[in-house]
Each structure stands twice: as structure tokens, then as C-alpha cells.
Design an enzyme around this catalytic site. Structure first.
Site, PDB file in Angstrom:
ATOM      1  N   CYS B 103       0.937  -1.286   0.076  1.00 51.91           N
ATOM      2  CA  CYS B 103      -0.062  -0.186   0.009  1.00 51.91           C
ATOM      3  C   CYS B 103       1.006   1.106   0.194  1.00 51.91           C
ATOM      4  CB  CYS B 103      -0.864   0.073   1.232  1.00 51.91           C
ATOM      5  SG  CYS B 103      -2.019   1.523   1.386  1.00 51.91           S
ATOM      6  N   CYS B 106      -0.268   4.148   2.292  1.00 54.08           N
ATOM      7  CA  CYS B 106      -0.340   4.155   3.659  1.00 54.08           C
ATOM      8  C   CYS B 106      -0.003   2.688   4.219  1.00 54.08           C
ATOM      9  CB  CYS B 106      -1.638   4.548   4.383  1.00 54.08           C
ATOM     10  SG  CYS B 106      -1.777   4.668   6.158  1.00 54.08           S
ATOM     11  N   SER B 107      -1.271   1.942   4.578  1.00 54.96           N
ATOM     12  CA  SER B 107      -0.903   0.701   4.965  1.00 54.96           C
ATOM     13  C   SER B 107      -2.139  -0.238   4.856  1.00 54.96           C
ATOM     14  CB  SER B 107      -0.826   1.066   6.422  1.00 54.96           C
ATOM     15  OG  SER B 107      -1.937   1.631   6.843  1.00 54.96           O
ATOM     16  N   CYS B 108      -3.011  -0.062   3.849  1.00 49.99           N
ATOM     17  CA  CYS B 108      -4.195  -1.042   3.620  1.00 49.99           C
ATOM     18  C   CYS B 108      -3.821  -2.381   3.543  1.00 49.99           C
ATOM     19  CB  CYS B 108      -4.945  -0.693   2.510  1.00 49.99           C
ATOM     20  SG  CYS B 108      -5.358   1.124   2.676  1.00 49.99           S
TER      21      CYS B 108
END
Lengths: 103, 201
Positions: B103, B106-108
């Protein structure tokens, strides 16, 4: 550069500044702080007080130097606070008083 | 910033959390009990769930077809709670093609089936390099792909989550789904590592 528009600082896919940085592949245990922030975000989402997009908007609004200095969940709690203030769910006076009382 | 002229959000994270916990409990938006309950529920999701899906797909062609067509439905059929979560897509590795999930923004992460995202998944180095230097990145995870296998990097978003269906390791014919699931960990399910016939858990 391979693009026409300057990127926002969270948009780091392929950005040269990070190319020589090694990935820290070690496991890192979450702290109580991390877990609580994570849980709080989920509750605010479920209760429609803050959507994922609203969280992202506020994370992406964090100034670049702070964005890279803060830990992952420090960014989140800052973004949550920012959103709740923007939305008026919490007023600046309430937050200031709660900070002074130590929560 | 009109909504925060004093820069209250600059307070240290632990202080901000304590202050918001107090205020949100007072407003009955998030009580300490609800927070504790949510932490417990979140900790029930772990890579064991995704591993069980993959092992089932290795053993059951009908489940494999369902998983590739609709990851959410496949997860739900194993009793994994997916309601209200973004759709889950499943990327099928083949001898010719390896998938790596990132991702970049961000951090999905497919949290419903893998639990909390690992530290490295959220790191700037991983997010930046996965799309530009995937082979160098994989080497840091101790992963070397066979010559000739292509790599496809897939960027997750807040609205769509991806997991990888890895190749079943050689030498595991006739193994039960439970035994196969023990070969898998989170990295295998986002493509930073590949499973072997050596037990991981």
C-alpha cells in the site's frame, strides 16, 4: 523526475529518497497505546463519527516533517484529534482542558 | 488552522489518547469497555485465518475457484467476519507469475484475514521500494524467485484489499489442510516470502 505534478508527501511509491533504505523485517510488538488507538479508530468508524477517508485526509494533512517523525499510531491519534476538532465533535476548549488534566 | 488555533494536535501521542479517551467516554462515543472489547475482537484475526483459506484452496478446487472469484465470499464461507469491510481480492501465483502486495499511500492490508499489518508493511522503505525495486526488497526477506518468474506488484487501497494465493509447496501431496496451513505465515500471503514444505508455526 518522471512525473508532471509534485506529489504529496504520503505518496511515496517509487520515490528515490527511500530507495537505499533497508526494510526492517523484524517483528515489532504493538504497544498498549498502538492497540488502543487502533480500537478507537474502529469504534469511530462503526459509529460513523469518522470514516476511513476522513482519517486518511487528516493523516495526509500532517506536515511532512511530523509525518516522517511520528510513529504509525502517533500519526493516527493526531489525525483522529484533528478530525474530531474539524468536525466539532470535540471543541478546542474541551481538548485543552482534558490535556491539562492528563486525560 | 481555524479549528485548532493552538495546535493542540501537536501534543504527545499518549497525552492525546488519554485526553480523547476521557472526552469520548464522557460523550458516550467510545467507552473504556468498548475499547477493550474492540481490542479483543481485533486480536482474534490473525494470519491463521488467511492460512486456513489458502490451505483449503490447495485441497479443494471448488473453494479455490470461489476464492479467486470472490475472496470475501470465500472468507465468509469459512466463518470469517467480513461484513462492512472492503472487498477482498485474491491474487493467484503461478510458476510464471509471483504477486507482491503493497500500500504505497499508507498501510491498507487485508486485516480481516491477516490481523494487524506488520511493522514493515507500514514502513516508508517497503512502501517506496515495492513498486520500483521488488526483487531487491524480496531479497531482504530472504526470498529469491526462480529465474523467469515475473513479478506483479499490486497496490492496495482503502476500498479494496488484496491477498496472495501462493503456490502449493512441492512434497506436500496428500497433506491435510491443517498440516498445510502450518506452512504459511503472513509474508506468504502478501508475497514477501514463499512457503516451503517446512513448518512455520
Amino acid at each position: 523526475m518522471d512525473q508532471d505534478h509534485p506529489r504529496q508527501h504520503h505518496d511515496i511509491g517509487g520515490v528515490p529518497a527511500f530507495m537505499c533504505r533497508e526494510v526492517d523485517t523484524e517483528p515489532h510488538a504493538l504497544s498498549d497505546f498502538d492497540r488502543e488507538v487502533d480500537a478507537l479508530r474502529q469504534i469511530l468508524g462503526q459509529k460513523r463519527v469518522m470514516s476511513v477517508d476522513e482519517l486518511r485526509r487528516c493523516i495526509e494533512a500532517i506536515p511532512e516533517a511530523d509525518y516522517h517523525r511520528l510513529s504509525y499510531y502517533e500519526r493516527w491519534i493526531r489525525a483522529i484529534a484533528d478530525h474530531l476538532l474539524r468536525q466539532g465533535t470535540v471543541t478546542p476548549d474541551e481538548l485543552r482542558a482534558a490535556l491539562e488534566q492528563g486525560g | 488552522m481555524n479549528h485548532d488555533p493552538a495546535g493542540l494536535v501537536d501534543a504527545e501521542g499518549g497525552r492525546l489518547l488519554a485526553a480523547l479517551r476521557h472526552l469520548l467516554a464522557e460523550k458516550d462515543i467510545a467507552t473504556p469497555g468498548e475499547i477493550a472489547e474492540r481490542i479483543a475482537a481485533t486480536e482474534r484475526a490473525s494470519p491463521r485465518l488467511g492460512a486456513a483459506m489458502v490451505a483449503q484452496a490447495w485441497c479443494d478446487p471448488a473453494f479455490r475457484a470461489l476464492m479467486l472469484a470472490d475472496g470475501t465470499a470465500a472468507a465468509e464461507s469459512l466463518g470469517i467476519a467480513m461484513r462492512g469491510l472492503p472487498p477482498l481480492g485474491v491474487l493467484e501465483n503461478t510458476p510464471a507469475l509471483h504477486h507482491l502486495v503493497v500500500c504505497t499511500l499508507c498501510s491498507c492490508y487485508p486485516r480481516a484475514v491477516l490481523g494487524y499489518p506488520p511493522f514493515w508493511f507500514k514502513s516508508a522503505a517497503y512502501r517506496a521500494r515495492a513498486v520500483r525495486d521488488p526483487l531487491g526488497l524480496l531479497a531482504e526477506f530472504g526470498t529469491q524467485l526462480p529465474a523467469g518468474q515475473r513479478v506483479r506488484v499490486v497496490d492496495s487501497t482503502a476500498d479494496y484489499r488484496w491477498m496472495v494465493l501462493p503456490l502449493r509447496p512441492a512434497g506436500t501431496q496428500g497433506w491435510s489442510a491443517e498440516r498445510l496451513a502450518a506452512l504459511l505465515d503472513a509474508g506468504d500471503l502478501v508475497g514477501t516470502t514463499v512457503p516451503t514444505a517446512r513448518e512455520r508455526v
